[in-house]
Each structure stands twice: as C-alpha cells, then as structure tokens.
Write a protein that holds these residues in place. Sequence first.
Motif, PDB file in Angstrom:
ATOM      1  N   ALA A 121       0.821  -1.215   0.000  1.00 17.20           N
ATOM      2  CA  ALA A 121       0.000   0.000   0.000  1.00 17.20           C
ATOM      3  C   ALA A 121       0.853   1.261   0.000  1.00 17.20           C
ATOM      4  N   ARG A 122       2.140   1.096   0.266  1.00 21.17           N
ATOM      5  CA  ARG A 122       3.069   2.224   0.229  1.00 21.17           C
ATOM      6  C   ARG A 122       4.030   2.131  -0.952  1.00 21.17           C
ATOM      7  N   GLY A 123       3.786   1.157  -1.809  1.00 23.45           N
ATOM      8  CA  GLY A 123       4.624   0.996  -2.991  1.00 23.45           C
ATOM      9  C   GLY A 123       6.035   0.565  -2.678  1.00 23.45           C
ATOM     10  N   ILE A 124       6.216  -0.176  -1.582  1.00 21.83           N
ATOM     11  CA  ILE A 124       7.552  -0.564  -1.133  1.00 21.83           C
ATOM     12  C   ILE A 124       7.921  -1.944  -1.668  1.00 21.83           C
ATOM     13  N   GLU A 125       8.914  -2.001  -2.520  1.00 22.06           N
ATOM     14  CA  GLU A 125       9.458  -3.257  -3.007  1.00 22.06           C
ATOM     15  C   GLU A 125      10.862  -3.492  -2.460  1.00 22.06           C
ATOM     16  N   LYS A 126      11.618  -2.399  -2.292  1.00 24.08           N
ATOM     17  CA  LYS A 126      12.974  -2.514  -1.763  1.00 24.08           C
ATOM     18  C   LYS A 126      13.046  -1.889  -0.380  1.00 24.08           C
ATOM     19  N   ILE A 127      13.648  -2.621   0.540  1.00 21.22           N
ATOM     20  CA  ILE A 127      13.875  -2.125   1.893  1.00 21.22           C
ATOM     21  C   ILE A 127      15.351  -1.752   1.990  1.00 21.22           C
ATOM     22  N   ASP A 128      15.616  -0.479   2.189  1.00 21.66           N
ATOM     23  CA  ASP A 128      17.004  -0.017   2.216  1.00 21.66           C
ATOM     24  C   ASP A 128      17.710  -0.436   3.502  1.00 21.66           C
TER      25      ASP A 128
END
Length: 333
Positions: A100-107
């Motif tokens: 829902a936040r468009g997060i695919e990569k976690i830095d």
Amino acid sequence: MTQKRKKGLSKTVATVVSLSLAAVIAIALLITNIFIPVKYLFAYFVTADKNTPYAMRVTFVNVGYGDCTAVEFPDGKVMLVDGGDGSYYNQLKIFTELNARGIEKIDYLLCTSVSEERCGGLAEILKYKTAEKVYAPYYPVTYLNEGFRSFREAVKEFEIIEYGAGVFNDEYGYNFCVLSPSAHDLSGGEYDILAQDPSTKNINDASAVIWIEYCGKAFLLCGNVSSEIQDKLIEKFQKGLEIDGRTLDLSRCTVIKVPNHGSYFAANAELYDAAKPEYAVLSVGDNGFGNPTAQALSLAQGCVGENIYRTDTDGTVVFTVTDGGITVKKEKV
C-alpha cells in the motif's frame, strides 16, 4: 441405448471441461506465483499511496503481540524494523501495508531481537522483498528458535545491531541510530550476558533501542528492554549522548514506543519524566502475560494523556512528520 450414449458423452464432455478448467487455473496460478505470491494475493490488491516528498512517514503495523515498524524517509529510502511473529495473518498484514506504500525494496532492515515476536516473519519478507542493508543481533548460535534460525539462514551479510550503528543523512536532515545494546565485544555487555544465558530477561535486555529523528521530531523505539536498561540510557542522555559526532537530545522525543508491549518489568516512570513524549504507541495483541499492565498504561497516559495508541484497539497507526509538524492517523476510527 441412444439416450445412454448421450448421457455418457455428456459426462465425458463435462469431465474434460472440468479438467481443462482446472488445468488452466493451475497454470494461471503458477504463472501468477512467479510475479506475485499466491498465498498473499490479496495483499497485492491495493493502490500504492507513496510518501509525500520531504516527509517522514512512520507506520506501526498491527501485528498482534509482535512488532513491525515501517519508516519512509524524506529521500525515498525505507527502513523496516522487525517483522512480526511469522504467523500467516501477520505476514499478510505486513505485505499489505508495504504494498500500500509501494515498497518493493527495503534499504535498511533492522532485526532488533532474537525474540520470535520480532524476528519470526523476517525470513518470509526477504523471500518477496529486497533488502539492501541488514542489521541483526549478535548471537553466535543461530538456533535459538525457529524464527531466528530461518532469518539468519536467509541473510548472507549483515551489520551487528549495536550501540552507534545507524545512518546520519545531512542532505535530507534525518537520522536513525541504535542506542542499545552495547558493543557485542564488550565484556559484561548485553550481548555477552545473553551468550552466557539466553533467558527471557537477557533476551529482552539485549533487544535494540532505536532513535529516529527528522525536523526536530524524534521517535524512541524501546524494544523489550527492562527498567534497568532504560535507566542506563537515561544516564547516558543526561551526560550528553553523542554518536558519530552528533548530540542526541532526549527532550526531542515526540513519540515513544512503549517498552516490551507494556509489561510490568519495563514500566519506568523515570523514562517518561526524562523524555516527556507527546505520543505513546503500544504494539500489542492477545497474550498470556497480561500485557499491557495497568502500571504501564498509567505511566504512559500520565505523560501523554489521550495521545496513546494501541494496535489491538486502533489497528495500524501512522505518523507523518514534515517541517510543519506531526500528524497521526489510525486504521480503526
């Protein structure tokens, strides 16, 4: 005879159609699973609401009696702190919130504890999301519980989550850093004690305390640490806590994550007296420990008044920080 043949033919056709349809569905699911995990399919039926530029959004995900916090920094980078207990419902909730936040990569992926309610879901998250940098607890024996074992097997390289670890981003004016536990090689430190005796108390005291700051607003994520560890942190702040040449000011604490789900052993009046937060968040759900205790709730409410949020009653809680201040929204209105 003709009628029997027709009936037999009809049954054959129906069987062929059913098998063909089943095959099509199976193939479709296999193809879908390459791109989207079928068991979390509903977590992908969401519209991505990306963070506003130059804002920091902190989401305390409702994962029951566990912990998971997503932080979207003003430069677009993402930090995930813990991953719940690994149960299906909580995994589905985490993937839904990330999508829902468009997060695919976690830095920055931070595992704050070897406790299963914090690390239990991280291995599953790493199957479907990319993690750029991982911070993990120091514990020489990888098998303490199934959650920690699977997490460590999923991680190839990591930095130890210990005092001073973190990032100071001067360009965008934010930082996050670890205040506790002490360095892993410190004799008598929290990790040293944990290695000698992995009791519940020592596991809790070795959990990480995280400081996150932007635009003069700070979040203090207290992990599962006891009052004893909290007192040590307060003493450090009073003496002037410096990390990477930067002074951290406890008076800038705006939001506090109540320690250890509101347990009796983590309730410390001096922490609230020193930090004076404006908001308190409790990540809690059904448990056999009686948490949150009346004492923990009383201390938090005595400091923040009605500005206390619980994931068991309010659902996922979201704070947004900009140069104009801080706002809060909850899932259950």
